[in-house]
Design a protein around this motif. Structure first.
Motif, PDB file in Angstrom:
ATOM      1  N   ALA A  83       0.833  -1.207   0.000  1.00 36.79           N
ATOM      2  CA  ALA A  83       0.000   0.000   0.000  1.00 36.79           C
ATOM      3  C   ALA A  83       0.867   1.256   0.000  1.00 36.79           C
ATOM      4  CB  ALA A  83      -0.931  -0.003   1.211  1.00 36.79           C
ATOM      5  N   GLU A  84       1.961   1.225   0.761  1.00 35.86           N
ATOM      6  CA  GLU A  84       2.853   2.388   0.813  1.00 35.86           C
ATOM      7  C   GLU A  84       3.413   2.661  -0.580  1.00 35.86           C
ATOM      8  OE1 GLU A  84       6.541   4.258   0.466  1.00 35.86           O
ATOM      9  OE2 GLU A  84       6.573   2.079   0.606  1.00 35.86           O
ATOM     10  N   ALA A  85       3.795   1.578  -1.272  1.00 34.00           N
ATOM     11  CA  ALA A  85       4.344   1.743  -2.614  1.00 34.00           C
ATOM     12  C   ALA A  85       3.294   2.362  -3.534  1.00 34.00           C
ATOM     13  CB  ALA A  85       4.810   0.398  -3.154  1.00 34.00           C
ATOM     14  N   ALA A  86       2.052   1.863  -3.426  1.00 33.02           N
ATOM     15  CA  ALA A  86       0.985   2.374  -4.285  1.00 33.02           C
ATOM     16  C   ALA A  86       0.704   3.851  -3.974  1.00 33.02           C
ATOM     17  CB  ALA A  86      -0.283   1.546  -4.100  1.00 33.02           C
TER      18      ALA A  86
ATOM     19  N   VAL B 252       1.029  10.441  -2.743  1.00 34.17           N
ATOM     20  CA  VAL B 252       0.468  10.736  -1.420  1.00 34.17           C
ATOM     21  C   VAL B 252       1.429  10.266  -0.323  1.00 34.17           C
ATOM     22  CG1 VAL B 252      -1.672  10.689  -0.075  1.00 34.17           C
ATOM     23  CG2 VAL B 252      -1.759  10.211  -2.481  1.00 34.17           C
ATOM     24  N   GLY B 253       2.659   9.934  -0.691  1.00 39.02           N
ATOM     25  CA  GLY B 253       3.623   9.472   0.308  1.00 39.02           C
ATOM     26  C   GLY B 253       4.652  10.549   0.585  1.00 39.02           C
ATOM     27  N   PRO B 254       5.809  10.140   1.153  1.00 35.22           N
ATOM     28  CA  PRO B 254       6.887  11.103   1.348  1.00 35.22           C
ATOM     29  C   PRO B 254       7.275  11.700  -0.002  1.00 35.22           C
ATOM     30  CG  PRO B 254       7.373   9.003   2.427  1.00 35.22           C
ATOM     31  CD  PRO B 254       6.158   8.789   1.597  1.00 35.22           C
ATOM     32  N   PRO B 255       7.335  13.030  -0.115  1.00 35.36           N
ATOM     33  CA  PRO B 255       7.582  13.644  -1.422  1.00 35.36           C
ATOM     34  C   PRO B 255       9.022  13.451  -1.906  1.00 35.36           C
ATOM     35  CG  PRO B 255       7.422  15.307   0.303  1.00 35.36           C
ATOM     36  CD  PRO B 255       7.144  14.009   0.953  1.00 35.36           C
ATOM     37  N   PRO B 256       9.255  13.386  -3.258  1.00 36.63           N
ATOM     38  CA  PRO B 256      10.605  13.324  -3.787  1.00 36.63           C
ATOM     39  C   PRO B 256      11.369  14.583  -3.372  1.00 36.63           C
ATOM     40  CG  PRO B 256       8.954  13.063  -5.525  1.00 36.63           C
ATOM     41  CD  PRO B 256       8.237  13.436  -4.276  1.00 36.63           C
ATOM     42  N   PRO B 257      12.708  14.578  -3.303  1.00 35.07           N
ATOM     43  CA  PRO B 257      13.598  13.528  -3.791  1.00 35.07           C
ATOM     44  C   PRO B 257      13.816  12.366  -2.831  1.00 35.07           C
ATOM     45  CG  PRO B 257      14.885  15.369  -2.943  1.00 35.07           C
ATOM     46  CD  PRO B 257      13.450  15.759  -2.814  1.00 35.07           C
TER      47      PRO B 257
ATOM     48  N   GLY C 228       7.901   3.228  -4.233  1.00 38.85           N
ATOM     49  CA  GLY C 228       6.764   3.679  -5.050  1.00 38.85           C
ATOM     50  C   GLY C 228       7.112   4.882  -5.904  1.00 38.85           C
ATOM     51  N   ASN C 229       7.787   5.895  -5.304  1.00 42.80           N
ATOM     52  CA  ASN C 229       8.030   7.094  -6.123  1.00 42.80           C
ATOM     53  C   ASN C 229       9.181   6.918  -7.127  1.00 42.80           C
ATOM     54  OD1 ASN C 229      10.414   7.952  -4.756  1.00 42.80           O
ATOM     55  ND2 ASN C 229       9.287   9.314  -3.384  1.00 42.80           N
ATOM     56  N   ILE C 230      10.082   5.938  -6.869  1.00 44.58           N
ATOM     57  CA  ILE C 230      11.110   5.659  -7.898  1.00 44.58           C
ATOM     58  C   ILE C 230      10.422   5.061  -9.139  1.00 44.58           C
ATOM     59  CG2 ILE C 230      13.304   4.502  -8.454  1.00 44.58           C
ATOM     60  CD1 ILE C 230      13.772   4.154  -5.434  1.00 44.58           C
TER      61      ILE C 230
ATOM     62  N   PHE D   9       0.275  -2.268  -9.702  1.00 45.19           N
ATOM     63  CA  PHE D   9       0.605  -1.076 -10.495  1.00 45.19           C
ATOM     64  C   PHE D   9       1.948  -1.246 -11.204  1.00 45.19           C
ATOM     65  CE2 PHE D   9       2.613  -0.044  -6.457  1.00 45.19           C
ATOM     66  CZ  PHE D   9       3.778   0.615  -6.806  1.00 45.19           C
ATOM     67  N   TRP D  10       2.877  -1.977 -10.555  1.00 44.38           N
ATOM     68  CA  TRP D  10       4.170  -2.248 -11.193  1.00 44.38           C
ATOM     69  C   TRP D  10       3.985  -3.233 -12.346  1.00 44.38           C
ATOM     70  CZ3 TRP D  10       7.386  -6.792 -11.189  1.00 44.38           C
ATOM     71  CH2 TRP D  10       8.672  -6.588 -11.691  1.00 44.38           C
TER      72      TRP D  10
END
Lengths: 290, 314
Positions: free
Chosen positions: A222-225, A231-236, A241-243, B145-146
């Motif tokens: 779920a965190e990855a999604a 909606v998670g920790p913002p980049p960088p 998930g954000n990668i 999703f991946w």
């Protein structure tokens, strides 16, 4: 009856028996091994031993996986290996925190609902209402209301998965509530709180431990999604998930940006699922179908 | 039977109340002043005030709640800031896409998941069991999703078989519509097939251990007859209840999948609503989805009661 069956079998302590059952379960050992690898990768990432995940190098943009960059580089020339390894500790941190929140509140709510029939109906209807929402949808709605960020993500996922655990704890508590040993504790004058903590919970823990392993796996997925959706920790700050989300724009020319973090998620969740299945087989043979 | 239906219908009421309360409360868990958060950092005092009035945040909580329930009972989910029209209308437009995607993925899931689970159970502790269950385990471990991004890479970019994004409504041709949904539906189905296969295997093994199966075998009934006549019907009834869970999983997955494939569904509406801080849209969409799930679970339970002779003849 043959003589051999009459021979005395050396008595083992129950704890040693449990350990040997665990060690002889192949899936459980592999799952635990994967978890150990994850924790080690998390420590390496936390200490920055896998290289600087934020270091930008325009000379080495879109480098294919090679000896120098094992997982290749992204559009800023950042090492995907460093980013995936650094992301591991965030995934672990989020997973463990969600499990901790779920464990505390799930056990508390489930135990109260199971032990006090008068509160049962009200509490479980609230849990049913929370479970009526698809988990990711509820989590993104809560995380969005609280604002993007690590802590809010953990709280959102914790709220989302607590009802499930509460339901399992309640069922387990209901199973032991009317046992003779609980009755005798009650007759000997023990308070409700003491009975729950000392007698009810220890005897209802097996399914809860198994469930929490799966909550860990769900939390990572779920965190990855959620990070993927922004909606998670913002980049960088690199999360798996954000990668993957960043790699989407370069899928044709640099597919490795998205491939490796996805494999890391799959590998970790596979390990936790193996661990959960194994623990269920060993700790709670009633639930297993062998 | 009637008692079962009535009891089940009555038990839905508190869940519906809870669902609506949670949705109502969502806007109130925003830390600080929700109107300032929703208006955004660059908003003027007037803009914040107009949002406060629009959402009724300037009124006392009990008034806000009664207005919310009055509107809800009339089917009024409020107006969207970003779309400039009613939330209900936006949901009505987008719901068919999400439901079609969900249905498609479940149509793929049911036969494959059940077949894989049955196969593994009948070949328990053989290499077939190990192989099928390993694939199922992989299915529930890889994020959908991946998988969909990898699907785009292989089936759209490399092979050119399926479109990488976009949606063709059924009115413009069923085949083209199915084609546009094939990759998203399969991406969703992989997780569900794994889940269903694992559950079917467990249920089947449970049934195969029962006394009536041993009796059927002991009286010399052919194995296929034992399976088809006695085991399968007892496996299928509990499997039906899993459909509710599968729809839940599919809709949750659709939130992300719709974003990837640019499908105009409710999931995409929620994500857009979140990015634009459009709270009526977020509240309306998740409420609509939760109501649909409650309804589907109700239908599944009633179907279960109807199919199970012990409940039907009670």
């Amino acid at each position: 009856m043959t003589e051999s069956t009459l021979q005395a079998v050396p008595l083992e302590k129950p704890r040693n028996q449990l350990l040997s059952r665990m060690l002889s379960h192949r899936g459980l050992v592999i799952g635990a091994g994967i978890l150990v690898v994850m924790v080690l990768a998390g420590i390496v990432g936390l200490l920055g031993l896998a290289g600087d995940a934020l270091k930008i190098s325009y000379q080495s943009r879109f480098v294919e996986p090679s000896a120098e960059f094992v997982f290749g580089t992204d559009h800023y020339g950042r090492s995907i290996f460093s980013r995936v390894v650094t992301g591991t500790h965030l995934s672990l941190l989020i997973g463990i925190s969600v499990v901790a929140i779920t464990a505390v509140f799930g056990v508390l709510i489930g135990a109260i609902a199971g032990y006090f029939p008068r509160l049962d109906g009200l509490i479980m209807r609230c849990m049913d209402a929370l479970m009526a929402f698809p988990p990711i949808m509820l989590a993104i709605a809560i995380a969005a209301a609280l604002g993007a960020g690590l802590l809010n993500l953990i709280v959102a996922l914790g709220i989302t998965y607590t009802p499930r655990t509460a339901r399992i704890v309640r069922a387990a508590v209901l199973g032991v509530r009317n046992s003779e040993y609980i009755e005798s504790a009650r007759l000997s004058g023990a308070s409700d709180g003491r009975i729950i903590v000392k007698h009810v919970l220890p005897n209802s823990m097996a399914p809860v431990i198994v469930d929490l392993t799966f909550v860990f796996a769900y939390a990572i997925l779920a965190e990855a999604a959620l990070s993927f959706l922004g909606v998670g920790p913002p980049p960088p700050v690199p999360t798996w998930g954000n990668i993957i989300a960043e790699g989407r724009d370069y899928l044709v020319d640099a597919p490795w940006i998205s491939i490796f973090p996805g494999l890391a998620i799959g590998f970790s969740v596979l390990g936790l699922n193996l661990l959960g299945d194994g623990l269920r087989d060993v700790l709670d043979p009633r639930l297993t179908s062998k | 039977m009637i008692e079962v239906i009535l009891r089940r219908l009555i038990s839905t009421i508190p869940v519906l109340i809870g669902v609506s309360l949670i949705t109502f409360g969502l806007i109130h868990i925003i830390p600080g002043d929700p109107a300032i958060v929703i208006a955004g950092p660059d908003a003027s005092v007037d803009q914040v005030e107009s949002i406060r009035q629009l959402l009724g945040l300037d009124r006392p909580l009990h008034i806000q709640m009664s207005v919310w329930y009055m509107n809800l009972l009339q089917g009024d989910l409020g107006n969207s800031f970003m779309l400039g029209r009613s939330v209900l209308q936006a949901i009505q437009e987008r719901l068919p896409t999400t439901l079609l995607l969900t249905a498609y993925s479940i149509v793929i899931t049911m036969p494959l998941g059940i077949a894989a689970g049955l196969l593994a159970a009948y070949r328990q502790n053989t290499w077939v069991d190990t192989a099928v269950m390993s694939v199922a385990l992989l299915g529930v471990s890889v994020p959908s999703f991946w998988l969909s991004i990898m699907g785009i890479l292989v089936f759209s970019v490399m092979l050119g078989w399926l479109p990488s994004s976009g949606y063709v409504p059924p009115s413009e041709g069923i085949l083209a519509c199915l084609q546009s949904l094939t990759l998203p539906a399969f991406s969703l189905a992989v997780f569900q097939i794994g889940l269903l296969a694992r559950m079917t295997r467990a249920t089947t093994l449970e049934v195969l251990r029962q006394d009536f199966i041993r009796t059927a075998r002991a009286k010399g009934l052919a194995e296929w007859k034992t399976v088809a006549k006695h085991a399968l019907s007892n496996v299928m009834i509990p499997i039906i209840t899993v459909v509710g869970l599968l729809v839940n999983v599919a809709i949750a997955g659709a939130v992300v999948i719709e974003q990837i494939f640019v499908l105009p569904g409710v999931g995409q509406l929620v994500v857009q609503g979140i990015l634009r801080r459009d709270y009526p849209v977020i509240q309306g969409s998740i409420l609509a989805v939760a109501l649909i799930l409650v309804l589907i679970n109700l239908i599944v339970d009633l179907l279960y009661a109807y199919l199970d002779p012990r409940l039907r003849n009670d």
